[in-house]
Design a protein around this motif. Structure first.
Motif, short mmCIF file in Angstrom:
data_model
loop_
_atom_site.label_atom_id
_atom_site.label_comp_id
_atom_site.label_asym_id
_atom_site.label_seq_id
_atom_site.Cartn_x
_atom_site.Cartn_y
_atom_site.Cartn_z
N PHE A 575 -2.26 -13.62 8.91
CA PHE A 575 -2.28 -14.65 7.30
C PHE A 575 -3.95 -14.92 7.48
O PHE A 575 -4.84 -14.72 7.11
N GLY A 576 -4.25 -15.09 8.99
CA GLY A 576 -6.22 -15.52 7.98
C GLY A 576 -6.97 -14.59 8.32
O GLY A 576 -7.81 -14.29 7.66
N LEU A 577 -6.71 -13.36 8.69
CA LEU A 577 -6.99 -12.18 8.17
C LEU A 577 -7.11 -12.00 6.69
O LEU A 577 -8.17 -11.34 6.34
N ALA A 578 -5.66 -11.29 6.56
CA ALA A 578 -5.58 -11.46 5.21
C ALA A 578 -6.60 -11.95 4.34
O ALA A 578 -7.05 -11.37 2.84
N MET A 579 -6.85 -13.37 4.25
CA MET A 579 -7.13 -14.63 3.86
C MET A 579 -8.88 -14.16 4.04
O MET A 579 -9.46 -14.13 3.11
N ASP A 580 -8.94 -13.50 4.71
CA ASP A 580 -10.74 -13.02 4.83
C ASP A 580 -11.32 -11.43 4.46
O ASP A 580 -12.08 -12.12 3.31
N TYR A 581 -10.13 -11.10 4.00
CA TYR A 581 -10.43 -9.78 3.02
C TYR A 581 -10.21 -10.29 1.62
O TYR A 581 -10.74 -9.98 0.40
N GLU A 582 -8.84 -11.44 1.27
CA GLU A 582 -9.21 -11.65 0.11
C GLU A 582 -10.57 -11.90 -0.74
O GLU A 582 -10.16 -12.26 -1.59
N LEU A 583 -11.02 -13.28 0.21
CA LEU A 583 -12.09 -13.98 -0.27
C LEU A 583 -13.13 -12.93 0.11
O LEU A 583 -13.89 -12.96 -1.13
N PHE A 584 -13.41 -11.86 0.37
CA PHE A 584 -14.07 -10.95 -0.16
C PHE A 584 -14.19 -10.41 -0.92
O PHE A 584 -15.30 -10.07 -1.81
N LEU A 648 -4.23 -3.22 8.25
CA LEU A 648 -3.91 -1.40 7.36
C LEU A 648 -3.58 -1.82 5.83
O LEU A 648 -4.17 -1.36 4.77
N ILE A 649 -2.33 -2.15 5.85
CA ILE A 649 -1.23 -3.02 4.50
C ILE A 649 -2.08 -3.91 3.98
O ILE A 649 -2.07 -3.51 2.13
N ASP A 650 -2.74 -4.62 4.04
CA ASP A 650 -3.50 -5.92 3.62
C ASP A 650 -4.81 -4.97 2.66
O ASP A 650 -4.63 -5.23 1.55
N ALA A 651 -6.00 -4.19 3.54
CA ALA A 651 -6.38 -3.79 2.98
C ALA A 651 -6.47 -2.88 1.64
O ALA A 651 -7.64 -2.18 1.76
N THR A 652 -5.34 -2.12 2.15
CA THR A 652 -4.91 -0.94 1.44
C THR A 652 -4.22 -1.47 -0.03
O THR A 652 -4.66 -1.41 -1.05
N VAL A 653 -2.72 -1.18 0.91
CA VAL A 653 -1.93 -1.59 -0.22
C VAL A 653 -2.09 -2.03 -0.67
O VAL A 653 -1.91 -2.40 -1.96
N VAL A 654 -2.41 -4.13 -0.43
CA VAL A 654 -2.31 -5.56 -0.81
C VAL A 654 -3.11 -5.43 -1.74
O VAL A 654 -3.27 -5.74 -3.51
N ARG A 655 -4.32 -5.60 -1.19
CA ARG A 655 -5.64 -5.39 -1.80
C ARG A 655 -6.24 -4.84 -3.12
O ARG A 655 -7.07 -4.96 -3.90
N MET A 656 -5.81 -3.21 -2.88
CA MET A 656 -6.60 -2.30 -3.48
C MET A 656 -5.16 -1.93 -4.60
O MET A 656 -5.72 -1.41 -5.90
N LEU A 657 -4.63 -2.51 -4.63
CA LEU A 657 -2.76 -2.51 -5.78
C LEU A 657 -2.17 -3.23 -5.86
O LEU A 657 -2.64 -4.18 -7.44
N LEU A 658 -1.78 -4.39 -5.31
CA LEU A 658 -0.88 -5.37 -5.26
C LEU A 658 -1.93 -6.46 -6.45
O LEU A 658 -1.59 -6.80 -7.30
#
Length: 705
Positions: A575-584, A648-658
């Motif tokens: 969860f923390g790592l996902a927030m990391d990329y979201e903030l980027f 990988l799912i968060d940085a690709t499918v979620v952040r790039m599409l969702l």
């Protein structure tokens, strides 16, 4: 604060680097002493019935630790082997600190029915200090290993903890040897130069040193689990590379706008440094959920990992700017992209998701939900030696015993403490639950009933037996302890405190994201999409390690349950790592929106400018996690696979599409906040400075509009 850090780093870069050098030496010198202090007492939860009963027994009937030897692979009735075993047993009995060693030939249950294996249990005296216990263990184990037989293994008790700690140290060393060169090669590909590529590795090594030092410090006040070494080193290496990558990419952009290296460093810290600061805080906040649990293991893991995140963040905000101020003039600025637009691939993906938002949501959301389905059947267990690689002595002992003795041999019994005041009928009903139940008396009229479980110490039969005992006792002063009882109490603790932990984390993340964006809808959207990727990753972990699908490809097997350490740690860290990329990504979106006022184009620009960084950071972090999966220790395999997939799912499918699809669906409302909250943010919220003085600008859009 960031400006002050930047000024300090650029005014005295050599001093800053020297201080970090001393910190690094301290970490790899003093900090590595933590390997001698690791604990495998994961399921203990203070205040629970099982822990209370265990502490009572320790006081009323102190017993020493025990280890187990097994001799197998030949007929144990052979006169020569029997004479050798009896000599070894006699010698072990004479070892200082050994309390008892039963004769395996005359004690029922210690010789296998097939006649090709026997067990040599060794009980140590109670009250031994650490040094005396270690000497006794070494002497007893070494003497048993001298028996001349095809298969001789010794493990169990404190010896098992030592073997796991040694394996953990070896796995960390091997993972670093694998991951660091691969990360360096990938950084060379990203930056095209050795000088630039080495800077993130220097920050990463500082993060590893910080991980060791933080764990060593915490080991002085609390137990540190063997799992902490791999997990904190994983994150210490991975997050340091992530943060350094973000800073370096921004520095090269700023160098394209100014020839003044110091000014470029200041702009980098003012812009990307704020993102690093918020990213570190969000990861740390995500781990505070572990502090809600009374488990010493979970609390210590939360504190240790949060400390490592803070160390990585400080290294990125102080050490890296100092190195850039000293050597940044030799780092070439980012190349001007052909056609004047960088990240064209990510821009096309963002525009596609914007135009086809309904289709993207209709495909991606159900796909992630399907992957998350196995989570509904997730089960957790303490685990046994099957979690260890096949070449470890503890695993070999477990497999040898399992191959020659009935199921449940050597399993920890369900221990029932019957206090005075319990009527005889209740005690009789408890004993009647198993024909193998045994009873012993303690001073003060206390009875201890030990019931061997029909299977593993923490199997379904054992936990069901604990539940039956607790139902049978009624209101009588009877307590249940043992491995199975601790597992039952651990599960109840997770169920009781889990919602509060989730509420704590979600509230903290919401407040941080609101402070960063000025919006109330963006934090909610971020949390929802992150939970989707997290559920999908955890579902795959259950499918592989609990159900056994494709587990052999990872050198593991389906165990019927996950390690009780894995789910809470995967959830908190991922969860923390996902927030990391979201903030980027949000940082770049917010810059573009404030500069142009165009909400749709801000989403495209945000992904165009951050997509490469997020993808590279996720790939580098996945490499680090995958390297730690080479050790073969099942709990670390579970955590490593879960975090790798989540990243990988968060940085690709979620952040790039969702993300672009949901942003397009929300439109201008994505940045909305009620007027009172908008005023609060205007006054107290922290902002990302763009630093893009060389670009054409338009009036900034107020936050929360």
């Amino acid at each position: 604060m960031l400006s002050a850090l930047a000024r300090a780093a650029t005014r005295r870069p050599l001093t800053v680097m020297l201080l970090w050098g001393l910190f690094l030496l301290l970490g790899f010198g003093l900090g590595t002493g933590v390997f001698a202090r690791l604990s495998d007492n994961v399921p203990e939860v203070p205040g629970t019935e099982s822990e209370s009963a265990a502490r009572y027994l320790d006081r009323a009937d102190p017993a020493g630790e025990s280890i187990t030897g097994v001799v197998a692979g030949t007929a144990v009735s052979d006169p020569d082997l029997r004479a050798e075993v009896e000599r070894a047993v006699a010698d072990v009995r004479e070892v200082a600190g050994v309390a008892a060693v039963p004769d395996p030939y005359t004690t029922p249950g210690l010789t296998a029915e097939d006649g090709r294996a026997l067990i040599v249990p060794v009980t140590l005296e109670s009250g031994l200090d650490d040094d005396a216990e270690e000497r006794t263990l070494d002497a007893a184990a070494d003497r048993i290993r001298e028996i001349d037989a095809p298969d001789v293994h010794v493990s169990g008790g404190p010896l098992l903890g030592l073997q796991i700690a040694e394996r953990a140290q070896e796995d960390v060393k091997n993972a670093e040897l694998i991951s660091l060169p691969v990360v360096l090669v990938l950084l060379l590909v990203v930056f095209g130069g050795l000088r630039t590529a080495l800077l993130p590795l220097i920050v990463a090594v500082s993060g590893i040193a910080g991980a060791f030092l933080a764990l060593f410090a915490f080991s002085g006040v609390t137990d540190i689990s063997v799992y902490a070494i791999q997990l904190t080193t994983m994150l210490g290496l991975g997050l340091a590379v992530d943060y350094a990558l973000l800073m370096l990419v921004r520095f090269r952009e700023e160098r394209r706008r100014t020839e003044d290296v110091v000014e470029a460093v200041h702009r980098t810290v003012a812009a990307a440094g704020r993102t690093v600061l918020f990213s570190g805080l969000t990861v740390a906040v995500s781990l505070t959920g572990l502090l809600v649990f009374p488990s010493v293991f979970l609390r210590s893991m939360g504190l240790a990992v949060a400390a490592v995140v803070v160390i990585d963040m400080l290294a990125a905000l102080t050490l890296l700017p100092a190195m850039l101020a000293r050597f940044g003039g030799r780092i070439p600025p980012a190349k001007t992209p052909e056609g004047g637009e960088e990240g064209r691939f990510f821009a096309r993906v963002a525009r596609f998701a914007d135009r086809r938002k309904a289709a993207v949501l209709a495909v991606v959301v159900p796909a992630l939900l399907v992957l998350a389905v196995p989570v509904a059947g997730m089960s957790i267990a303490v685990g046994d030696a099957r979690q260890l690689p096949a070449d470890t002595e503890a695993r070999q002992l477990h497999d040898t015993v399992g191959g020659h003795f009935p199921p449940g041999t050597g399993a920890s019994p369900v221990t029932v403490v019957v206090r005075p005041g319990t009527d005889a009928a209740t005690a009789d009903r408890i004993r009647a639950l198993s024909p193998d139940a045994g009873t012993r008396e303690l001073p003060g009229g206390v009875q201890v009933i030990e019931i061997p479980p029909p299977g593993a110490s923490d199997g379904a039969e054992a936990t069901a037996l604990v539940e039956r005992v607790r139902e049978t006792r009624g209101d009588a002063p009877v307590e249940v302890t043992g491995t199975a009882a601790r597992l039952v109490d651990f599960r109840e603790m997770l169920a009781e405190r889990g919602p509060w932990a989730a509420l704590t984390v979600l509230a903290g993340i919401f407040l941080l994201l609101f402070a960063f964006t000025g919006s109330v809808l963006l934090p909610l959207r971020t949390i929802a999409t992150t939970l989707l990727s997290l559920g999908a990753a955890l579902g795959v972990v259950v499918w592989v390690f609990q159900d056994g699908h494709l587990a052999g490809l990872l050198g593991a097997e389906g165990l019927g349950a996950l390690s009780l350490t894995a789910p809470p740690l995967i959830v908190a860290v991922a969860f923390g790592l996902a927030m990391d990329y979201e903030l980027f990504i949000l940082a770049r979106m917010r810059e573009a929106r404030q500069r142009t006022g165009d909400d749709r184009e801000a989403v495209v620009t945000g992904l165009r400018r951050s997509g490469r960084v997020v993808t590279c950071a996720a790939l580098l972090l996945a490499v680090v996690f995958a390297a730690f999966m080479t050790g073969g220790f099942s709990p670390i395999l579970q955590i490593g696979l879960g975090l790798t997939l989540a990243v990988l799912i968060d940085a690709t499918v979620v952040r790039m599409l969702l993300v672009p699809a949901t942003m397009a669906l929300l439109g201008r409302r994505a940045w909305w906040a009620p007027a009172p909250l908008r005023r609060v943010h205007d006054r107290f919220g922290l902002r990302e400075e763009s630093g893009e003085s060389g670009e054409e600008s338009r009036p900034r859009v107020p936050a929360g509009v």
